[in-house]
Design a protein around this motif. Structure first.
Motif, PDB file in Angstrom:
ATOM      1  N   SER B 112     -71.607 -46.825  13.668  1.00 10.31           N
ATOM      2  CA  SER B 112     -72.371 -47.910  14.644  1.00 10.31           C
ATOM      3  C   SER B 112     -72.209 -46.936  16.596  1.00 10.31           C
ATOM      4  O   SER B 112     -71.140 -46.001  16.330  1.00 10.31           O
ATOM      5  N   PRO B 113     -73.876 -46.967  17.048  1.00 10.52           N
ATOM      6  CA  PRO B 113     -73.269 -46.203  18.347  1.00 10.52           C
ATOM      7  C   PRO B 113     -71.901 -46.803  19.706  1.00 10.52           C
ATOM      8  O   PRO B 113     -71.901 -45.657  20.134  1.00 10.52           O
ATOM      9  N   SER B 114     -71.534 -48.123  18.724  1.00  6.26           N
ATOM     10  CA  SER B 114     -70.402 -48.484  20.034  1.00  6.26           C
ATOM     11  C   SER B 114     -69.457 -47.248  19.298  1.00  6.26           C
ATOM     12  O   SER B 114     -68.341 -47.840  20.350  1.00  6.26           O
ATOM     13  N   TYR B 115     -69.241 -46.542  18.608  1.00  7.51           N
ATOM     14  CA  TYR B 115     -68.107 -46.186  18.730  1.00  7.51           C
ATOM     15  C   TYR B 115     -69.226 -44.556  18.150  1.00  7.51           C
ATOM     16  O   TYR B 115     -68.076 -43.685  17.888  1.00  7.51           O
ATOM     17  N   ALA B 116     -70.062 -43.415  18.680  1.00  7.04           N
ATOM     18  CA  ALA B 116     -70.452 -42.160  18.814  1.00  7.04           C
ATOM     19  C   ALA B 116     -69.696 -41.633  19.652  1.00  7.04           C
ATOM     20  O   ALA B 116     -69.938 -42.545  21.059  1.00  7.04           O
ATOM     21  N   PRO B 117     -69.155 -40.864  20.059  1.00  5.37           N
ATOM     22  CA  PRO B 117     -68.915 -40.345  21.020  1.00  5.37           C
ATOM     23  C   PRO B 117     -70.182 -39.692  22.382  1.00  5.37           C
ATOM     24  O   PRO B 117     -69.169 -40.349  23.193  1.00  5.37           O
ATOM     25  N   GLU B 118     -71.487 -39.737  21.773  1.00  6.55           N
ATOM     26  CA  GLU B 118     -72.794 -39.902  22.249  1.00  6.55           C
ATOM     27  C   GLU B 118     -71.984 -40.986  23.636  1.00  6.55           C
ATOM     28  O   GLU B 118     -73.410 -40.974  24.963  1.00  6.55           O
ATOM     29  N   SER B 119     -72.124 -42.111  22.971  1.00  7.95           N
ATOM     30  CA  SER B 119     -71.749 -43.310  23.516  1.00  7.95           C
ATOM     31  C   SER B 119     -70.726 -43.766  25.280  1.00  7.95           C
ATOM     32  O   SER B 119     -70.669 -44.280  25.744  1.00  7.95           O
ATOM     33  N   VAL B 120     -69.936 -43.232  24.149  1.00 10.93           N
ATOM     34  CA  VAL B 120     -69.219 -42.855  25.903  1.00 10.93           C
ATOM     35  C   VAL B 120     -69.153 -41.627  27.386  1.00 10.93           C
ATOM     36  O   VAL B 120     -69.843 -40.884  27.251  1.00 10.93           O
ATOM     37  N   LEU B 121     -69.019 -42.179  27.841  1.00 10.76           N
ATOM     38  CA  LEU B 121     -68.841 -41.764  29.293  1.00 10.76           C
ATOM     39  C   LEU B 121     -67.550 -42.054  30.357  1.00 10.76           C
ATOM     40  O   LEU B 121     -67.097 -42.462  30.367  1.00 10.76           O
ATOM     41  N   ILE B 122     -67.016 -40.847  30.771  1.00 13.48           N
ATOM     42  CA  ILE B 122     -66.073 -40.212  31.497  1.00 13.48           C
ATOM     43  C   ILE B 122     -66.216 -40.942  33.135  1.00 13.48           C
ATOM     44  O   ILE B 122     -66.968 -40.171  33.312  1.00 13.48           O
ATOM     45  N   THR B 123     -65.221 -42.040  33.273  1.00 11.94           N
ATOM     46  CA  THR B 123     -65.361 -42.151  34.592  1.00 11.94           C
ATOM     47  C   THR B 123     -64.042 -41.538  35.221  1.00 11.94           C
ATOM     48  O   THR B 123     -62.976 -41.355  35.302  1.00 11.94           O
ATOM     49  N   ASN B 124     -63.964 -41.762  36.432  1.00  8.36           N
ATOM     50  CA  ASN B 124     -62.847 -42.407  37.667  1.00  8.36           C
ATOM     51  C   ASN B 124     -61.905 -43.526  37.941  1.00  8.36           C
ATOM     52  O   ASN B 124     -62.660 -44.691  38.262  1.00  8.36           O
ATOM     53  N   GLY B 125     -61.286 -43.530  36.273  1.00 11.71           N
ATOM     54  CA  GLY B 125     -60.708 -45.430  36.494  1.00 11.71           C
ATOM     55  C   GLY B 125     -61.965 -45.654  35.517  1.00 11.71           C
ATOM     56  O   GLY B 125     -62.884 -45.610  35.771  1.00 11.71           O
ATOM     57  N   SER B 126     -61.781 -46.592  35.029  1.00 11.01           N
ATOM     58  CA  SER B 126     -62.923 -48.099  35.337  1.00 11.01           C
ATOM     59  C   SER B 126     -63.137 -48.627  36.334  1.00 11.01           C
ATOM     60  O   SER B 126     -64.278 -48.989  35.746  1.00 11.01           O
ATOM     61  N   GLN B 127     -62.461 -48.590  37.547  1.00 13.18           N
ATOM     62  CA  GLN B 127     -62.982 -49.257  38.095  1.00 13.18           C
ATOM     63  C   GLN B 127     -63.778 -48.087  38.745  1.00 13.18           C
ATOM     64  O   GLN B 127     -65.677 -49.033  38.773  1.00 13.18           O
ATOM     65  N   GLN B 128     -64.593 -47.362  38.601  1.00 13.24           N
ATOM     66  CA  GLN B 128     -66.335 -46.300  38.677  1.00 13.24           C
ATOM     67  C   GLN B 128     -66.876 -46.876  37.854  1.00 13.24           C
ATOM     68  O   GLN B 128     -68.022 -47.017  38.222  1.00 13.24           O
ATOM     69  N   LEU B 129     -66.256 -47.297  36.863  1.00 15.38           N
ATOM     70  CA  LEU B 129     -67.076 -47.823  35.962  1.00 15.38           C
ATOM     71  C   LEU B 129     -68.152 -49.280  36.419  1.00 15.38           C
ATOM     72  O   LEU B 129     -69.231 -49.478  35.969  1.00 15.38           O
ATOM     73  N   LEU B 130     -67.228 -50.102  36.457  1.00 18.95           N
ATOM     74  CA  LEU B 130     -67.138 -51.504  36.870  1.00 18.95           C
ATOM     75  C   LEU B 130     -68.380 -51.419  38.298  1.00 18.95           C
ATOM     76  O   LEU B 130     -69.583 -51.568  38.050  1.00 18.95           O
ATOM     77  N   TYR B 131     -67.479 -50.208  39.203  1.00 15.95           N
ATOM     78  CA  TYR B 131     -69.097 -50.066  39.702  1.00 15.95           C
ATOM     79  C   TYR B 131     -70.497 -49.824  40.012  1.00 15.95           C
ATOM     80  O   TYR B 131     -71.584 -50.057  40.221  1.00 15.95           O
TER      81      TYR B 131
END
Lengths: 441, 441
Positions: B112-131
């Protein structure tokens, strides 16, 4: 089914040069003079190893570095940053040669808020500051004036947020002041001054042109902005992006706009330790006037409630020992050498019809081909360059969409930052061959 | 003269609890049970020292860590993150006990794309992702449904961007599904479904309530969202914020919504290494479905073109050795101990009229006073607590402004994360005394 994306989500374009990077990766023999990477071999491995050994030597300092910090940044790093700026500006002013009819420069005022630790905000590179300033000031349709050409990632930010960009002509010592005044008059006539929020200048070894803005021009631009503020009905800021400031390898230091005698209270200063120290330890900073300082700090709280503490500790320890200064000295020598090698290669391999400005610092040569040679992403030159395994940034990517100005189509940004000495020579030789093949006989 | 600030600039409120932090600093004897700090003594000083020694041992690895990375993040860290998520979910599903009439859980699909490395984005804490997710999805006036109570920094983001918040009642195993359906029906009747973009759930040891959402409820919520998508005319996403997931110290692991049999393609997953490893090495991550992955990566390019490389290298080395897992095991034991100490102190010092849920992980106790005792920032209880040198987060700060719902006024968030064992006992004793003094006789 429609998209759930916001306007911003829909408007955010792919980065201008990500496809260039992809291209570079897909051809193993490619020499990239496109990327704005810093010199790999110069990166401060031993310095960072030493300061981290210090920081992590005891539980007390180690735990402090691995814990949350505060949103505006480490107090000691903010203090060191303010003192660093003051010292650079004091030196610059001392050595500053007043031009004929020029304004006399005065020593920076230690007590000015511009050099107060409390005015400093630590950010994730200066890039994050540019982003947050734009968030804090601009609604869609608001206007920014910027250099023609300018830093293309800022154009991406502006475009994603629906800003209108007006390009002001860039001369060898900074923007064309008459053109700036013409633009301000034009906005006045059209009743658009209330939408104008900011002038954005990359003042040292500008990305992409390597032009440094003179102190005189900074001061004059601030005076002009002040003159039009009344009609705008609100402050008009000057964002001075000094990302490359410390990468000078020749010529005299120029004071920042923070020292300007008039209207310095409208200066937003963006600086960074990323280029002069390490791009992998991305620490930038801003000096902001109120109310922007308060508002941007709040925005930073929502982004990430403060930059990673351990990165700030690395910078703090490097700054307060002599490691930062020592590293910088080496770095400048390396870039000087790289610029010299690129210059000699340009002189040797490029047709005499191609011109450039010799940079006094930074990472770039800005090269002009004859006007009949297009350099754009779809041009024959660009395609042939790729076929010959050499990559550059097409100049037109650095021009804002401004219907009142024509984009130049015959320029190139060549970086000597990332490539090795051998590859600089090789890349320029390849590109020279391609340019020669396209000259009109 | 008017302000030059944008709508966002004007709307961005001060962080809800910055004044609490100030208060704590201004009274040296203050015991703060307010801050969401992690346990200082548990921070992985020796682990980080070891991995940094490895990383900086050679020029090749050192230079790579100190150079720019790429915008989506280090490829190897993305791969490790995807594998880590898959392994956690596979274990969780294996141990999952299907409730009566429950859906049978199936093993997560590796492909599933949910567990593909290509679907992962590294961020500054999860806070930046929420933003960035909020930037990518929401125009002003768009609607988010969130838990009542919810993570108060997310409320700040929502408020700064002009979102309308609808609060859904939180029960002991997650949101009240009937209430969620009622809200969706209400939006349908009012023709507001086209403005609904997302349901935001903090699914593990929720901040502030410590409630964990059951797998059944995640699956049911996804089904409900799917049902209303047609009328919305666009995807309605579930943002699963799993910031505290790895801080479990008792009870059985719960699978993420990424494993849901229906509508998992609408799950945005926010995770972090910040809380389980080090808050000073702020590395978070997201798993995003398209087109969000592409758009949010572009936005990240404009924010900072990628998280600091050296932080990612620290995590990569810690994950690929056993240091991450080893540290986490210790950390869980420490938090378990701290939670036990707080529980015993609550039982000893708090009036029997005050209730709480016993947390199975995370950093918080969510405490309810009798309804006649107000706990808010202007309440007598809060003032008296400060006079007695103890600080908590007033529960009402965790409720969205939602005119259809009444904010609870008698709750408190008490954190055992940052305080020492001694201070947990001391703080709860002080607060207990204050609560006793305000009971109706």
């Amino acid at each position: 089914m429609k998209t759930a994306l916001s306007q911003l989500g829909q408007n955010t374009a792919p980065p201008s040069i990500s496809w260039l990077m992809q291209l570079a990766l897909s051809r193993p023999k490619m020499v990239s003079l496109a990327a704005g990477f810093t010199d790999n071999e110069s990166l401060p491995v031993s310095e960072v190893r030493e300061v981290l050994a210090e920081i992590l030597a005891t539980d007390a300092t180690g735990q402090a570095a691995l814990q949350y910090g505060t949103t505006p940044g480490d107090p000691q790093l903010r203090k060191l940053t303010a003192a660093h700026l003051l010292s650079l500006d004091a030196d610059a002013i001392k050595n500053y040669k007043v031009p004929a009819n020029g304004t006399k420069a005065v020593a920076p005022n230690k007590k000015s808020p511009s050099y107060a630790p409390e005015s400093v905000l630590i950010t994730n590179g200066s890039q994050q500051l540019l982003y947050m300033i734009t968030e804090a000031l601009f609604d869609p349709g608001d206007i920014v004036i910027l250099e023609d050409p300018t830093y293309f990632v800022y154009l991406n930010i502006a475009q994603s947020r629906g800003l209108k960009c007006r390009g002001v002509k860039l001369l060898e010592d900074g923007i064309d002041l008459q053109h700036l005044e013409d633009i301000l008059e034009d906005l006045k006539v059209k009743g658009e001054l209330p939408r104008l929020k900011m002038l954005y200048l990359v003042t040292y070894f500008q990305n992409p042109s390597s032009v440094t803005t003179s102190y005189e021009k900074k001061c004059a631009a601030l005076k002009l902005l002040k003159k039009y503020e009344k009609l705008a009905g609100h402050p008009i800021y000057l964002l001075e992006d000094a990302a490359y400031r410390e990468l000078r390898f020749s010529g005299a230091e120029v004071p920042t706009a923070l020292t300007a005698p008039v209207n310095a209270e409208r200066v937003i200063f963006a600086g960074t330790y990323s280029k002069p120290f390490s791009t992998g330890v991305r620490v930038g900073f801003g000096v902001l006037p109120e109310p922007l300082l308060t508002v941007v700090t709040r925005i930073k709280g929502n982004h990430d409630f403060g930059s990673a503490n351990i990165l700030q500790q690395i910078l703090k320890h490097s700054m307060s020992s002599c490691r930062y200064k020592g590293h910088l000295q080496n770095l400048r020598q390396r870039y000087q050498r790289k610029a010299e090698v690129m210059l000699k290669a340009l002189q040797k391999h490029f047709p005499k019809e191609v011109t450039w400005i010799e940079p006094e610092g930074g990472l770039y040569f800005w090269v002009k081909a004859p006007s009949y040679i297009a350099t754009g992403p779809k041009s024959r030159l660009f395609k042939t360059a790729i076929e010959n395994d050499v990559l550059y940034v097409p100049g037109e990517l650095c021009y804002a969409d401004d219907s009142s100005r024509r984009k130049s189509t015959n320029e190139m940004r060549l970086s000597f930052g990332g490539a090795s000495l051998k590859n600089i020579e090789l890349g320029i030789a390849r590109l020279g061959k391609v340019l020669h093949s396209q000259l009109k006989k």
